[in-house]
Design an enzyme around this catalytic site. Structure first.
Site, mmCIF file in Angstrom:
data_model
loop_
_atom_site.group_PDB
_atom_site.id
_atom_site.type_symbol
_atom_site.label_atom_id
_atom_site.label_comp_id
_atom_site.label_asym_id
_atom_site.label_seq_id
_atom_site.Cartn_x
_atom_site.Cartn_y
_atom_site.Cartn_z
ATOM 1 N N SER A 62 66.761 38.533 42.523
ATOM 2 C CA SER A 62 67.228 39.531 43.482
ATOM 3 C C SER A 62 66.256 39.803 44.613
ATOM 4 O O SER A 62 66.655 40.308 45.655
ATOM 5 C CB SER A 62 67.553 40.828 42.754
ATOM 6 O OG SER A 62 66.442 41.276 42.023
ATOM 7 N N HIS A 105 73.620 38.859 41.376
ATOM 8 C CA HIS A 105 73.688 38.451 42.787
ATOM 9 C C HIS A 105 74.396 37.120 42.974
ATOM 10 O O HIS A 105 74.440 36.607 44.100
ATOM 11 C CB HIS A 105 72.288 38.407 43.398
ATOM 12 C CG HIS A 105 71.770 39.780 43.687
ATOM 13 N ND1 HIS A 105 72.133 40.491 44.804
ATOM 14 C CD2 HIS A 105 70.958 40.591 42.970
ATOM 15 C CE1 HIS A 105 71.552 41.674 44.779
ATOM 16 N NE2 HIS A 105 70.831 41.763 43.677
ATOM 17 N N LYS A 159 78.168 44.733 43.435
ATOM 18 C CA LYS A 159 77.574 44.121 44.630
ATOM 19 C C LYS A 159 78.686 43.412 45.416
ATOM 20 O O LYS A 159 79.470 44.092 46.079
ATOM 21 C CB LYS A 159 76.420 43.225 44.215
ATOM 22 C CG LYS A 159 75.363 44.034 43.435
ATOM 23 C CD LYS A 159 74.123 43.269 43.148
ATOM 24 C CE LYS A 159 73.220 43.977 42.146
ATOM 25 N NZ LYS A 159 72.710 45.272 42.561
HETATM 26 C C1 LIG Z 1 69.503 40.827 38.986
HETATM 27 C C2 LIG Z 1 70.140 42.166 38.809
HETATM 28 N N1 LIG Z 1 70.638 42.494 37.616
HETATM 29 C C3 LIG Z 1 71.244 43.680 37.405
HETATM 30 C C4 LIG Z 1 71.353 44.611 38.413
HETATM 31 C C5 LIG Z 1 72.004 45.924 38.133
HETATM 32 O O1 LIG Z 1 73.315 45.907 38.590
HETATM 33 P P1 LIG Z 1 74.073 47.284 38.875
HETATM 34 O O2 LIG Z 1 73.668 47.702 40.254
HETATM 35 O O3 LIG Z 1 75.498 46.921 38.737
HETATM 36 O O4 LIG Z 1 73.606 48.250 37.843
HETATM 37 C C6 LIG Z 1 70.852 44.315 39.673
HETATM 38 C C7 LIG Z 1 70.976 45.316 40.785
HETATM 39 O O5 LIG Z 1 70.045 45.755 41.361
HETATM 40 C C8 LIG Z 1 70.238 43.061 39.896
HETATM 41 O O6 LIG Z 1 69.738 42.744 41.080
#
Ligand SMILES: Cc1ncc(COP(=O)(O)O)c(C=O)c1O
Length: 404
Positions: free
Chosen positions: A191, A219, A250
C-alpha cells in the site's frame, strides 16, 4: 466539581513530541464529495490522495442501491452476524463475491482491517507458524500479534528468503517441536510502495513446504485482474492461494472487507472469528452499494482501462521530472522524499498550488522513507493530471528535490 490532576496529561507531551519531529498529522476536512475535484480544508483542489480508484464512491448506481436499501430495510442491521444480524442481503453479497472471485465461499467483515485481524488469529494456534512479508499492512501485523502462533518475517518480496525461512521451519520446527501448520501472508499490492507481490514464486515455495498462502488484496481489489478480480486472477493462480482478503472500501467505493476461500474456511470463521461474533454486521445500505459495485465492475470495465492509462501517464510524468517514485507497478505512486519535515513541506506547497497529495510519515513508512503518496483514479482527466504534474514540478524545484 473538585478539580483533579488530569491522569492523561502525558498525552500533551507525546503530542508535542510528534509535532517537534514533524510526525503530527492534522486531519484535513473534505467539504463535499470524494471526487478528483474536491474542496479540502476550504480550498478547491485536485485530489491525489483517495483510494476511490474507479470513482465508485459517488457512482449513481451505488447511490441509488444504497437509498433503496435504506427505504426497504432501514439503517441498521441490529445485531452481530451470529445472533440476528445476518440479512438475506449479506448472504447475497457473499454469493456474488464468491462467484466473482471464483472461490467456493466468501465471508464479509466490517472492514479490510477487521478481515485481516479477524482471520489470522482464528485459523492459527500455538503449534503453528505465521510467516509475513516485512512490509505487510498494519492490519496483518495486528492479526499476527493477536495470534498464539510463532512468527517469522521474510525480507520484502524475497522468494528465496521466504524459502529459507520455510526450509528452517520444516527442518527444525519450533520450541514445541515441529510446526503443525504454516501460514504465509503477503499483501497483493503493497500500500505504500505500489509494488506487486511475487505471487507465482510464493505459491511454488509454499507448495514445496506445505504452507498455506494468504494474500491481502486491499489495493488490488477492483484494480488488478479481469474486472478487478485481484492479484490471483492477475497471475492466473486460481486454486493455489488459500485465503484472499479483499476490501470493499477502496476501489469498490463503499466499506468493508471479505475473506474468499473454501466453504470450510467461511464456516469456521463464522464460528470463531471475533469480529463476526462480537461486532455488528454491515447496515443494508453498505451491503446494497457493494452489490451494485460488482455490477459496475462487471459492466463498466472501461473504468479500469482508464485507471491504468492514467497511471501510466502520471507515473511517466513524475519520473520524467526526476522524482524518485520507487518501485511502484500500480496506480499507487509514491514520491519518496526521505525526511518527514520535507515531505510535509512538499505536501503543503502542493496544497497551495491546488493539489491535494498527503505526506505519509513514520510509523506508516520507515522513518527515513517519508513520502507523498499519490493515487490517480479513472475519473481524473488528462488536464487534471497535467495540472498536478506542473504543481509537482514547481514545488519539487522550489524544495530542490529535482533539478531544473
Ligand atoms: C494492504 C491493506 N490491507 C488492509 C487495509 C484495510 O482496509 P479497510 O480500509 O477496508 O479497513 C488497507 C487500508 O488501508 C490496506 O492498505
Amino acid at each position: 466539581m473538585a478539580t483533579r490532576p488530569d491522569p492523561l496529561a502525558y498525552l500533551d507531551e507525546a503530542l508535542a513530541d510528534l509535532r517537534a519531529k514533524s510526525l503530527y498529522r492534522p486531519l484535513r476536512i473534505l467539504d463535499g464529495r470524494q471526487t478528483p475535484h474536491a474542496v479540502m480544508d476550504g480550498r478547491p483542489v485536485i485530489s491525489l490522495s483517495s483510494n476511490n480508484y474507479l470513482g465508485l464512491a459517488t457512482h449513481p448506481h451505488l447511490v441509488e442501491a444504497a437509498l433503496a436499501a435504506v427505504r426497504d430495510l432501514g439503517v441498521g442491521s441490529g445485531a452481530v452476524r451470529t445472533i440476528a444480524g445476518t440479512m438475506e442481503l449479506h448472504e447475497e453479497l457473499e454469493r456474488r463475491l464468491a462467484a466473482f472471485k471464483h472461490t467456493e465461499a466468501v465471508l464479509t467483515f466490517q472492514s479490510g482491517f477487521t478481515a485481516n485481524s479477524g482471520v489470522i488469529p482464528t485459523i492459527t494456534g500455538e503449534r503453528d507458524l505465521i510467516v509475513s512479508d516485512e512490509l505487510n499492512h498494519a492490519s496483518i501485523i495486528d492479526g499476527v500479534r493477536l495470534a498464539k502462533a510463532a512468527r517469522a518475517v521474510f525480507p520484502h518480496k524475497d522468494v528465496d528468503g521466504l524459502e529459507g525461512v520455510l526450509r528452517d521451519a520444516r527442518a527444525k520446527g519450533g520450541p514445541g517441536g515441529a510446526y503443525e501448520h504454516i501460514l504465509v501472508i503477503t499483501d497483493g499490492v503493497f500500500s505504500m510502495d505500489g509494488d506487486i507481490a511475487p505471487l507465482p514464486g510464493i505459491c511454488d515455495v509454499c507448495e514445496r513446504y506445505d504452507a498455506a498462502v494468504m494474500i491481502d488484496d486491499a489495493h488490488a481489489s477492483g484494480v488488478l485482474g479481469r474486472n478487478g478480480r485481484g492479484t490471483v486472477d492477475h497471475f492466473g493462480l486460481h486454486g493455489r492461494v488459500d485465503i484472499q482478503v479483499g476490501t470493499l472500501s477502496k476501489a469498490v467505493g463503499v466499506l468493508g472487507g471479505y475473506v474468499a476461500g473454501t466453504q470450510a474456511l467461511r464456516d469456521y470463521l463464522i464460528q470463531r472469528s471475533r469480529p463476526i461474533l462480537f461486532s455488528t454486521s454491515h447496515p443494508p445500505a453498505v451491503v446494497a452499494a457493494c452489490l451494485a459495485a460488482i455490477d459496475v465492475l462487471e459492466g463498466e470495465p472501461e473504468r479500469i482501462d482508464r485507471l491504468w492509462e492514467n497511471t501510466r501517464f502520471f507515473k511517466a510524468g513524475l519520473t520524467g521530472l526526476g522524482f524518485d517514485t520507487g518501485i511502484s507497478e500500480t496506480p499507487i505512486t509514491p514520491v519518496i522524499v526521505g525526511d518527514s519535515e520535507r515531505a510535509g513541506r512538499l505536501s503543503a506547497r502542493l496544497l497551495e498550488l491546488g493539489v491535494f497529495a498527503q505526506a505519509v510519515v513514520y510509523p506508516t513508512v520507515a522513518i527515513d522513507r517519508a513520502r507523498i503518496r499519490t493515487i490517480v483514479s479513472s475519473e481524473h482527466t488528462r488536464d487534471d493530471l497535467q495540472a498536478c504534474l506542473d504543481a509537482f514540478a514547481t514545488a519539487g524545484r522550489e524544495l530542490r528535490l529535482i533539478g531544473g
